[in-house]
Design a protein around this motif. Structure first.
Motif, PDB file in Angstrom:
ATOM      1  N   LYS A  53      -5.179 -16.185  -5.380  1.00 30.90           N
ATOM      2  CA  LYS A  53      -4.764 -14.852  -4.988  1.00 30.90           C
ATOM      3  C   LYS A  53      -3.987 -14.925  -3.802  1.00 30.90           C
ATOM      4  CE  LYS A  53      -7.687 -12.664  -7.673  1.00 30.90           C
ATOM      5  NZ  LYS A  53      -7.443 -11.803  -8.850  1.00 30.90           N
ATOM      6  N   ARG A  54      -3.674 -13.771  -3.151  1.00 34.81           N
ATOM      7  CA  ARG A  54      -2.730 -13.776  -2.029  1.00 34.81           C
ATOM      8  C   ARG A  54      -3.424 -14.531  -0.896  1.00 34.81           C
ATOM      9  NH1 ARG A  54      -5.057  -9.107  -3.599  1.00 34.81           N
ATOM     10  NH2 ARG A  54      -5.964  -7.780  -2.147  1.00 34.81           N
ATOM     11  N   THR A  55      -4.572 -14.178  -0.723  1.00 38.51           N
ATOM     12  CA  THR A  55      -5.280 -14.874   0.417  1.00 38.51           C
ATOM     13  C   THR A  55      -5.227 -16.498   0.437  1.00 38.51           C
ATOM     14  OG1 THR A  55      -6.775 -13.216   0.234  1.00 38.51           O
ATOM     15  CG2 THR A  55      -7.579 -14.960   1.873  1.00 38.51           C
ATOM     16  N   LEU A  71       0.784 -12.117  10.857  1.00 44.14           N
ATOM     17  CA  LEU A  71       0.957 -10.637  10.989  1.00 44.14           C
ATOM     18  C   LEU A  71       0.671 -10.082   9.628  1.00 44.14           C
ATOM     19  CD1 LEU A  71       2.288  -7.875  12.366  1.00 44.14           C
ATOM     20  CD2 LEU A  71       4.324  -8.755  11.767  1.00 44.14           C
ATOM     21  N   GLU A  72       0.050  -8.814   9.541  1.00 44.93           N
ATOM     22  CA  GLU A  72      -0.053  -8.297   8.172  1.00 44.93           C
ATOM     23  C   GLU A  72       0.306  -7.043   8.246  1.00 44.93           C
ATOM     24  OE1 GLU A  72      -3.414  -9.185   5.853  1.00 44.93           O
ATOM     25  OE2 GLU A  72      -3.515  -7.474   4.874  1.00 44.93           O
ATOM     26  N   ILE A  73       1.381  -6.734   7.371  1.00 46.26           N
ATOM     27  CA  ILE A  73       1.930  -5.208   7.389  1.00 46.26           C
ATOM     28  C   ILE A  73       1.276  -4.476   6.297  1.00 46.26           C
ATOM     29  CG2 ILE A  73       3.935  -3.777   7.115  1.00 46.26           C
ATOM     30  CD1 ILE A  73       5.514  -6.117   8.369  1.00 46.26           C
ATOM     31  N   GLY A  74       0.541  -3.534   6.436  1.00 42.36           N
ATOM     32  CA  GLY A  74      -0.407  -2.852   5.227  1.00 42.36           C
ATOM     33  C   GLY A  74      -1.795  -3.575   5.126  1.00 42.36           C
ATOM     34  N   VAL A  75      -2.728  -3.206   5.675  1.00 37.07           N
ATOM     35  CA  VAL A  75      -4.012  -3.904   5.680  1.00 37.07           C
ATOM     36  C   VAL A  75      -5.036  -2.823   4.835  1.00 37.07           C
ATOM     37  CG1 VAL A  75      -5.959  -4.524   7.081  1.00 37.07           C
ATOM     38  CG2 VAL A  75      -3.771  -4.660   7.794  1.00 37.07           C
ATOM     39  N   VAL A  93      -0.916  -4.079  10.868  1.00 39.39           N
ATOM     40  CA  VAL A  93      -0.246  -2.932  11.147  1.00 39.39           C
ATOM     41  C   VAL A  93      -0.462  -2.098   9.806  1.00 39.39           C
ATOM     42  CG1 VAL A  93       2.082  -1.999  11.369  1.00 39.39           C
ATOM     43  CG2 VAL A  93       1.711  -4.187  12.428  1.00 39.39           C
ATOM     44  N   ASP A  94      -0.974  -0.672  10.237  1.00 44.60           N
ATOM     45  CA  ASP A  94      -1.127   0.286   9.066  1.00 44.60           C
ATOM     46  C   ASP A  94      -1.396   1.440   9.493  1.00 44.60           C
ATOM     47  OD1 ASP A  94      -2.206   1.625   7.195  1.00 44.60           O
ATOM     48  OD2 ASP A  94      -2.635  -0.509   6.056  1.00 44.60           O
ATOM     49  N   PRO A  95      -0.558   2.629   9.383  1.00 41.91           N
ATOM     50  CA  PRO A  95      -0.705   3.952   9.705  1.00 41.91           C
ATOM     51  C   PRO A  95      -1.912   4.576   9.285  1.00 41.91           C
ATOM     52  CG  PRO A  95       1.095   3.736   7.898  1.00 41.91           C
ATOM     53  CD  PRO A  95       0.504   2.329   8.124  1.00 41.91           C
ATOM     54  N   GLY A  96      -2.754   3.951   8.380  1.00 39.09           N
ATOM     55  CA  GLY A  96      -4.058   4.290   7.884  1.00 39.09           C
ATOM     56  C   GLY A  96      -4.213   5.614   6.809  1.00 39.09           C
ATOM     57  N   LEU A  97      -3.223   5.430   5.831  1.00 34.27           N
ATOM     58  CA  LEU A  97      -3.028   6.382   4.747  1.00 34.27           C
ATOM     59  C   LEU A  97      -4.153   6.253   3.598  1.00 34.27           C
ATOM     60  CD1 LEU A  97       0.937   6.206   4.219  1.00 34.27           C
ATOM     61  CD2 LEU A  97      -0.396   7.667   5.950  1.00 34.27           C
ATOM     62  N   GLU A  98      -4.506   5.067   3.483  1.00 33.42           N
ATOM     63  CA  GLU A  98      -5.378   4.805   2.389  1.00 33.42           C
ATOM     64  C   GLU A  98      -6.879   4.392   2.781  1.00 33.42           C
ATOM     65  OE1 GLU A  98      -3.878   2.218  -0.857  1.00 33.42           O
ATOM     66  OE2 GLU A  98      -1.649   2.786  -0.051  1.00 33.42           O
ATOM     67  N   THR A 109       3.504   2.886  11.412  1.00 35.00           N
ATOM     68  CA  THR A 109       4.255   2.558  10.505  1.00 35.00           C
ATOM     69  C   THR A 109       4.957   0.920  10.765  1.00 35.00           C
ATOM     70  OG1 THR A 109       6.320   3.422  10.923  1.00 35.00           O
ATOM     71  CG2 THR A 109       4.768   4.713   9.650  1.00 35.00           C
ATOM     72  N   SER A 110       5.198   0.316   9.864  1.00 33.57           N
ATOM     73  CA  SER A 110       5.994  -1.060  10.094  1.00 33.57           C
ATOM     74  C   SER A 110       7.237  -0.706  11.002  1.00 33.57           C
ATOM     75  CB  SER A 110       6.408  -1.789   8.846  1.00 33.57           C
ATOM     76  OG  SER A 110       7.008  -0.925   7.835  1.00 33.57           O
ATOM     77  N   ASP A 111       8.004   0.441  10.609  1.00 37.00           N
ATOM     78  CA  ASP A 111       9.428   0.929  11.366  1.00 37.00           C
ATOM     79  C   ASP A 111       9.049   1.041  12.760  1.00 37.00           C
ATOM     80  OD1 ASP A 111      10.694   0.397   9.003  1.00 37.00           O
ATOM     81  OD2 ASP A 111      10.752   2.679   8.684  1.00 37.00           O
ATOM     82  N   ILE A 134       3.718  -9.118   3.933  1.00 40.44           N
ATOM     83  CA  ILE A 134       4.499  -7.841   3.591  1.00 40.44           C
ATOM     84  C   ILE A 134       3.866  -7.026   2.602  1.00 40.44           C
ATOM     85  CG2 ILE A 134       6.519  -6.370   3.386  1.00 40.44           C
ATOM     86  CD1 ILE A 134       8.333  -8.410   4.937  1.00 40.44           C
ATOM     87  N   ASP A 135       2.908  -6.124   2.922  1.00 39.86           N
ATOM     88  CA  ASP A 135       2.149  -5.289   1.870  1.00 39.86           C
ATOM     89  C   ASP A 135       2.002  -3.743   2.361  1.00 39.86           C
ATOM     90  OD1 ASP A 135       0.785  -5.190  -0.702  1.00 39.86           O
ATOM     91  OD2 ASP A 135      -1.000  -6.018  -0.091  1.00 39.86           O
ATOM     92  N   GLY A 136       3.012  -3.307   2.871  1.00 37.93           N
ATOM     93  CA  GLY A 136       2.847  -1.778   3.130  1.00 37.93           C
ATOM     94  C   GLY A 136       3.236  -0.953   2.025  1.00 37.93           C
TER      95      GLY A 136
HETATM   96  C1  LIG Z   1      -1.687  -2.294  -1.001  1.00 35.42           C
HETATM   97  S1  LIG Z   1      -2.373  -1.603   0.738  1.00 35.42           S
HETATM   98  C2  LIG Z   1      -2.670  -3.125   1.429  1.00 35.42           C
HETATM   99  C3  LIG Z   1      -3.328  -3.942   0.978  1.00 35.42           C
HETATM  100  C4  LIG Z   1      -3.966  -5.127   1.901  1.00 35.42           C
HETATM  101  N1  LIG Z   1      -2.877  -6.135   2.055  1.00 35.42           N
HETATM  102  C5  LIG Z   1      -4.647  -6.390   0.737  1.00 35.42           C
HETATM  103  O1  LIG Z   1      -4.065  -7.430   0.610  1.00 35.42           O
HETATM  104  O2  LIG Z   1      -5.705  -5.991   0.552  1.00 35.42           O
HETATM  105  C6  LIG Z   1      -1.068  -0.637   1.349  1.00 35.42           C
HETATM  106  C7  LIG Z   1      -1.218  -0.278   2.698  1.00 35.42           C
HETATM  107  O3  LIG Z   1      -0.074   0.113   3.424  1.00 35.42           O
HETATM  108  C8  LIG Z   1      -0.210   0.999   4.390  1.00 35.42           C
HETATM  109  N2  LIG Z   1       1.125   1.639   4.619  1.00 35.42           N
HETATM  110  C9  LIG Z   1       1.823   2.570   3.753  1.00 35.42           C
HETATM  111  N3  LIG Z   1       3.068   2.684   4.488  1.00 35.42           N
HETATM  112  C10 LIG Z   1       3.214   2.092   5.436  1.00 35.42           C
HETATM  113  C11 LIG Z   1       4.136   1.638   6.391  1.00 35.42           C
HETATM  114  N4  LIG Z   1       5.291   2.447   6.390  1.00 35.42           N
HETATM  115  N5  LIG Z   1       4.030   0.849   7.238  1.00 35.42           N
HETATM  116  C12 LIG Z   1       2.985  -0.003   7.069  1.00 35.42           C
HETATM  117  N6  LIG Z   1       1.723   0.169   6.378  1.00 35.42           N
HETATM  118  C13 LIG Z   1       1.820   1.217   5.435  1.00 35.42           C
HETATM  119  C14 LIG Z   1      -1.320   2.056   3.429  1.00 35.42           C
HETATM  120  O4  LIG Z   1      -1.708   2.687   4.471  1.00 35.42           O
HETATM  121  C15 LIG Z   1      -1.994   1.025   2.968  1.00 35.42           C
HETATM  122  O5  LIG Z   1      -3.113   0.932   3.785  1.00 35.42           O
END
Ligand SMILES: C[S@@+](CC[C@H](N)C(=O)[O-])C[C@H]1O[C@@H](n2cnc3c(N)ncnc32)[C@H](O)[C@@H]1O
Length: 270
Positions: A53-55, A71-75, A93-98, A109-111, A134-136
């Motif tokens: 797995k990714r981990t 650093l993790e983008i999208g948590v 880093v995560d704007p908290g959409l999910e 956001t990552s930007d 990178i997973d945002g």
């Molecule tokens: C696929 S999930 C991450 C899964 C996590 N990395 C894992 O391995 O289980 C994507 C995440 O990216 C976040 N996201 C969406 N747009 C983003 C942005 N512009 N910058 C950073 N994060 C973003 C979402 O809120 C969501 O929580």
């Protein structure tokens, strides 16, 4: 007379319900027998069952550094990856959409994060990360920006790791995240692969993609990986990528990846 009308209305209603139930059943049966849906099921199962797995990849790479910074983008839910990353110095880093509670340090956001990082508003301009995951947002232009910004803040011998680089069907590689009646059945890799494929042609970096867990892309500035791709696909068409998947993405299994890293990793890494 009134009773008779009522009974007729009841019968008509029942006939409609029966007709709807029948067509719903027929639609469901059609979906179950559809070759794209069947293939989607098989492909989803294979990815979900992948052993590495990714981990595992992230922890494997972090292990090469004495006191790494991650650093993790999208948590999203940190229990799925972030909390299992073995690193003392780590940031999310995560704007908290999910994921409602969004327990990350940088709720943006990552930007915005990279803008604040570059201007010295957060963490200090001099900070460098050894592994950036990178997973945002999984859309090509965003992923390209995430890669380009990450390269500026990556330590000289560090690694960028990207999730979702190897979509198994065109439906997994759709631009729409929330369409659930697709043969991918909610599994979404988006167009991340396009940004990664672009960097696979860049002579200034080394790259490859581990063929597990939806495709784990790796980019390094100093550690030689798989030779750059020469596949011609100027419009990033899914089927051209799919026919030339190995070279486009630089696909390797985890064992080959570890061997490559051990042979080529920069000796001054620590
Ligand atoms: C696929 S999930 C991450 C899964 C996590 N990395 C894992 O391995 O289980 C994507 C995440 O990216 C976040 N996201 C969406 N747009 C983003 C942005 N512009 N910058 C950073 N994060 C973003 C979402 O809120 C969501 O929580």
């Amino acid at each position: 007379m009134n009773k008779k009308i009522l009974n007729i209305a009841k019968l008509i209603r029942l006939a409609f319900i029966k007709r709807n139930a029948l067509s719903t059943y027929r639609f469901g049966e059609k979906v179950l027998k559809d070759k794209y849906f069947i293939n989607g099921d098989i492909k989803n199962k294979a990815q979900k069952e992948s052993v590495v797995k990714r981990t595992d990849v992230i922890n494997y790479l972090l292990n090469f550094f004495d006191t790494p910074t991650y650093l993790e983008i999208g948590v999203r839910n940190p229990d799925h990856n972030y909390n299992k990353v073995t690193c003392k110095q780590k940031y999310g880093v995560d704007p908290g959409l999910e994921f409602g509670s969004n327990p990350v340090k940088f709720k943006m956001t990552s930007d915005v994060f990279f803008e604040k990082l570059s201007s010295g508003d957060i963490l200090g301009k001099e900070v460098k990360f050894d592994v950036i995951f990178i997973d945002g947002l999984h859309l090509a232009d965003q992923v390209e920006r995430d890669i380009s910004n990450s390269l500026k803040h990556l330590s000289e011998n560090g690694f960028i790791v990207l999730h979702d680089c190897n979509p198994p069907t065109e439906f997994h590689a759709s631009e729409t995240y929330d369409y659930m009646l697709s043969p991918s059945q909610g599994a979404w890799n988006g167009t991340t692969w396009k940004a990664f494929a672009k960097y696979r042609k860049d002579l200034n970096v080394h790259s490859c993609c581990i063929d597990t867990d939806w495709g784990i892309g790796i980019i390094s500035k100093t550690t030689k990986l798989v030779n750059v791709s020469k596949v011609v696909n100027p419009y990033f068409e899914y089927f051209i990528m799919s026919e030339n998947r190995k070279e486009t993405l630089g696909l390797v299994d985890f064992e080959t990846f570890c061997k490559m890293i051990n042979e080529n990793i920069h000796k001054d890494i620590k």
